[in-house]
Design an enzyme around this catalytic site. Structure first.
Site, PDB file in Angstrom:
ATOM      1  N   CYS A   2       0.824  -1.192   0.000  1.00  0.00           N
ATOM      2  CA  CYS A   2       0.000   0.000   0.000  1.00  0.00           C
ATOM      3  C   CYS A   2       0.863   1.248   0.000  1.00  0.00           C
ATOM      4  O   CYS A   2       2.089   1.182   0.048  1.00  0.00           O
ATOM      5  CB  CYS A   2      -0.898   0.008   1.244  1.00  0.00           C
ATOM      6  SG  CYS A   2      -1.913  -1.488   1.407  1.00  0.00           S
ATOM      7  N   ARG A  50      -4.732   1.396  -1.086  1.00  0.00           N
ATOM      8  CA  ARG A  50      -4.589  -0.043  -0.896  1.00  0.00           C
ATOM      9  C   ARG A  50      -4.379  -0.813  -2.191  1.00  0.00           C
ATOM     10  O   ARG A  50      -5.088  -0.614  -3.172  1.00  0.00           O
ATOM     11  CB  ARG A  50      -5.830  -0.616  -0.191  1.00  0.00           C
ATOM     12  CG  ARG A  50      -5.656  -2.081   0.203  1.00  0.00           C
ATOM     13  CD  ARG A  50      -6.919  -2.651   0.812  1.00  0.00           C
ATOM     14  NE  ARG A  50      -6.707  -4.018   1.305  1.00  0.00           N
ATOM     15  CZ  ARG A  50      -7.657  -4.931   1.475  1.00  0.00           C
ATOM     16  NH1 ARG A  50      -8.910  -4.609   1.202  1.00  0.00           N
ATOM     17  NH2 ARG A  50      -7.366  -6.137   1.903  1.00  0.00           N
ATOM     18  N   LEU A  51      -3.362  -1.705  -2.160  1.00  0.00           N
ATOM     19  CA  LEU A  51      -3.198  -2.760  -3.140  1.00  0.00           C
ATOM     20  C   LEU A  51      -3.602  -4.043  -2.433  1.00  0.00           C
ATOM     21  O   LEU A  51      -2.878  -4.546  -1.572  1.00  0.00           O
ATOM     22  CB  LEU A  51      -1.751  -2.848  -3.624  1.00  0.00           C
ATOM     23  CG  LEU A  51      -1.430  -3.959  -4.632  1.00  0.00           C
ATOM     24  CD1 LEU A  51      -2.160  -3.718  -5.951  1.00  0.00           C
ATOM     25  CD2 LEU A  51       0.069  -4.052  -4.879  1.00  0.00           C
ATOM     26  N   ALA A  52      -4.779  -4.555  -2.741  1.00  0.00           N
ATOM     27  CA  ALA A  52      -5.350  -5.670  -1.990  1.00  0.00           C
ATOM     28  C   ALA A  52      -4.696  -6.991  -2.381  1.00  0.00           C
ATOM     29  O   ALA A  52      -4.693  -7.375  -3.549  1.00  0.00           O
ATOM     30  CB  ALA A  52      -6.855  -5.741  -2.227  1.00  0.00           C
ATOM     31  N   ASN A  73       1.468  -0.511   5.561  1.00  0.00           N
ATOM     32  CA  ASN A  73       1.974  -0.950   4.256  1.00  0.00           C
ATOM     33  C   ASN A  73       2.893  -2.137   4.504  1.00  0.00           C
ATOM     34  O   ASN A  73       3.931  -1.989   5.165  1.00  0.00           O
ATOM     35  CB  ASN A  73       2.751   0.188   3.587  1.00  0.00           C
ATOM     36  CG  ASN A  73       3.539  -0.274   2.370  1.00  0.00           C
ATOM     37  OD1 ASN A  73       3.134  -1.190   1.659  1.00  0.00           O
ATOM     38  ND2 ASN A  73       4.679   0.352   2.126  1.00  0.00           N
ATOM     39  N   GLU A  75       3.541  -6.775   4.492  1.00  0.00           N
ATOM     40  CA  GLU A  75       3.047  -8.142   4.638  1.00  0.00           C
ATOM     41  C   GLU A  75       3.762  -8.780   5.831  1.00  0.00           C
ATOM     42  O   GLU A  75       4.990  -8.710   5.935  1.00  0.00           O
ATOM     43  CB  GLU A  75       3.341  -8.986   3.389  1.00  0.00           C
ATOM     44  CG  GLU A  75       2.631  -8.544   2.122  1.00  0.00           C
ATOM     45  CD  GLU A  75       1.141  -8.811   2.138  1.00  0.00           C
ATOM     46  OE1 GLU A  75       0.682  -9.567   3.028  1.00  0.00           O
ATOM     47  OE2 GLU A  75       0.447  -8.274   1.272  1.00  0.00           O
ATOM     48  N   ASP A  98      -3.387  -9.019   7.849  1.00  0.00           N
ATOM     49  CA  ASP A  98      -2.343  -8.795   8.838  1.00  0.00           C
ATOM     50  C   ASP A  98      -2.437  -7.411   9.469  1.00  0.00           C
ATOM     51  O   ASP A  98      -1.890  -7.190  10.552  1.00  0.00           O
ATOM     52  CB  ASP A  98      -0.957  -9.019   8.223  1.00  0.00           C
ATOM     53  CG  ASP A  98      -0.743  -8.274   6.917  1.00  0.00           C
ATOM     54  OD1 ASP A  98      -1.701  -7.665   6.413  1.00  0.00           O
ATOM     55  OD2 ASP A  98       0.379  -8.315   6.390  1.00  0.00           O
TER      56      ASP A  98
END
Length: 607
Positions: A2, A50-52, A73, A75, A98
């Site tokens: 993100c 957001r990049l889902a 932002n 993982e 997460d």
């Protein structure tokens, strides 16, 4: 992944700053094209794009829990373990993402929560009751985070450009910034940027901001410890750590692929990923990059003894992947230098950047997540300078041992303090290198080389990978940056790490039974670059246009005649600007990027 940003201010009512917030959000749109959100209070605003990737339907941000609001932002690769621990403590969860785990972990453990995370991340959490902000960044620095302070206003963002929209933050480049650009670039000092008012939150750090005061701390650093494993045990544990890191990073709710160059690192990742996919009846897709007519113009060298293309099909066939080879047009690579510089908000890695940007845009047409092999060379001793005794103990950055190439394009007398600036940067890096009293001179130097490479060369590559991939709305994960691998490799004796006298020897040995021998023991080859003279020709044409701009301030710093001479006699530059990746075509492109950056942001230089 993100894009995140935020502003805290005691001077401005942020509810009336909708245009500023809109511009900041828009500047982050490529990092997060799937959704956007804002949380705006009188004295605080949090912004998210957001990049889902995980739990696509849920996980909208900014996300709230109690008095805390997060923009995140990254993982986490141990989400399940941390979530399970929190559930045992009585926490309940509404999503599978997460972000919620990070937020509730902070609610439980405050800043100590960062030590529990295995992942790549940068995030901000605002405490509405205390009017306090918490910022945090992953151990290795895979995800970026920048901040700026102006009076009683504090702002942070995933991109430097976003901060230039904040009132009072000006695009000023000081003499220190000029030293970063001309004497160290495309590398930079951790914590610094090319803009006077913008700083970087260092890797493995967290910061509290409240009432005009910042409180910065580190939560992790490399510590020298006795290495208890034998050579065979080290081989086995290296295999476990690398395999586990790769498998953890294959979790995604959207399509995932791997980059495959035909070299050792990407081949290991692709082999593990392919096996993982086969277990569920899927076929892995792999991607490689090349340039038009590169076969015709390839020149073998000590740094690049052979072409990747000779090996890619071999390993793809071996692991059974569906392979895609992206061939880039050299004119397009030159043209993309402009977009790459703007994406970075500063001069960068020239065609090493622009080619990756074009490559990622092609991959993004079919995939959202990718795994890549960066950083194995830094932590397992893969570069030539680890193995050349004549330069190993030289007190200089091994990829840029002198400043002759840099001075060759500058005006006489420009930045007279430049050489001392470089020496100070080198010495400061080594001040806090952790060693053991039992270390030999070689082992001590190898620890120093590890830190030099991790803090400089590796950071340069990580910035490149993050910026160019996220500018393409593509999430790229880097399994070799797992902090457990980094810690283990740091304490591994050189005799084990350089098994059989080879670069990345222990890594080769650990995976020799899973890859073809020719791949396992192949000589290292760097990221593929174009050898086509068309690229140099296009860069020179673009520079001609730069020379026509008589008002450009960069020619008060650079010597046009020296640059024109280099354009006509590219072989005259014998010393590399930055390792094996920047020679004459790249240096000329760097000049172009400095110009593009200075014009795009109307940079004011202090010199």
């Amino acid at each position: 992944m993100c894009g995140i940003a935020g502003i805290l201010s005691d001077d401005i009512d942020l509810r009336g700053e909708k245009e500023t917030i809109f511009r900041i959000s828009r500047s982050l749109r490529m990092r997060g094209p799937d959704a956007k959100g804002e949380y705006i209070l009188p004295n605080a605003a949090l912004i998210h794009r957001r990049l889902a990737v995980i739990d696509v339907e849920n996980g909208a941000q900014p996300m709230r829990f109690g008095k805390y609001t997060i923009v995140y932002n990254g993982e986490l690769y141990n989400t399940d373990e941390v979530r399970r621990e929190l559930k045992n403590l009585g926490y309940e969860f509404e999503t599978d993402c997460d972000t919620e785990v990070v937020l509730k972990a902070f609610h439980m453990w405050r800043e100590r929560s960062a030590q529990k995370f295995n992942g790549i991340f940068a995030y901000g959490i605002y405490d509405e009751e205390e009017r306090e902000l918490f910022l945090c960044r992953d151990r290795i620095g895979v995800k970026p985070l920048y901040y700026a302070e102006v009076g009683r206003t504090f702002a942070f963002s995933s991109r430097m450009e976003s901060l230039l929209y904040v009132k009072g933050v000006e695009p000023v480049c000081s003499r220190e910034g000029l030293c970063e650009i001309f004497m160290l670039g495309p590398a930079k000092t951790i914590g610094k940027t090319v803009f006077k008012q913008i700083k970087e939150l260092p890797p493995a750090s967290y910061m509290y901001y409240k009432g005009g005061k910042t409180d910065l701390h580190s939560y992790w650093k490399l510590e020298a410890k006795p290495f208890e494993d034998s050579g065979s045990a080290a081989e086995e544990h290296t295999h476990y750590l690398v395999t586990d890191a790769i498998r953890r990073q294959l979790v995604s709710d959207v399509p995932l692929c791997t980059f495959l160059s035909g070299g050792l690192d990407s081949s290991i990742i692709s082999k593990v990923a392919s096996d993982y996919y086969k277990d569920s009846g899927r076929v892995l897709s792999t991607y490689s990059v090349d340039y038009v007519d590169n076969d015709k113009y390839f020149e073998s060298s000590r740094f690049q003894p052979n072409k990747d293309s000779d090996y890619i099909n071999l390993i793809s066939d071996y692991i059974g992947s569906e392979h895609h080879n992206v061939v880039l047009n050299n004119e397009s690579v030159a043209e993309a230098l402009i977009d790459a510089a703007i994406a970075r908000s500063c001069p960068g890695f020239t065609d090493v950047d622009s080619s990756l940007l074009l490559f990622c845009k092609e991959v993004k047409k079919d995939y959202t997540v990718c795994l890549s092999g960066e950083c194995a060379d830094e932590i397992f001793g893969g570069y030539p300078w680890y193995h050349r005794s004549e330069i190993l103990f030289e007190e200089a950055f091994p990829w840029s041992r002198g400043t002759l190439a840099r001075r060759s394009i500058m005006r006489d007398g420009f930045l007279p303090e430049g050489e001392e600036y470089v020496k100070a940067a080198y010495r400061n890096t080594l001040k806090n290198v952790s060693t053991l009293g039992s270390d030999t001179a070689l082992e001590k130097r190898m620890r120093e080389m590890f830190v030099l490479n991790m803090n400089w060369f590796m950071q340069t590559l990580l910035v490149r990978k993050d910026v160019m991939s996220m500018e393409s709305s593509l999430e790229v994960r880097v399994p070799f940056c797992d902090w457990r691998i980094v810690e283990y490799a740091y304490n591994m004796p050189w005799s084990i790490k350089a098994y059989d006298g080879r670069e990345k020897g222990i890594l080769r040995k650990a995976f020799e039974n899973e890859l073809p021998e020719v791949i396992t023991w192949r000589k290292k080859s760097p990221y593929p670059k174009t050898f086509n003279p068309v690229y140099l020709s296009e860069v020179c044409k673009m520079l001609d246009g730069v020379f026509d701009d008589k008002s450009s301030p960069i020619f008060e710093m650079l010597d046009k005649d020296k640059i024109r001479r280099l354009m006509k006699e590219p072989e005259s530059m014998t010393e590399p600007w930055y390792g094996q990746l920047m020679r004459t075509p790249q240096v000329l492109a760097y000049v172009l990027q400095i110009y593009v950056w200075s014009r795009k942001y109307n940079v004011e230089f202090e010199y």
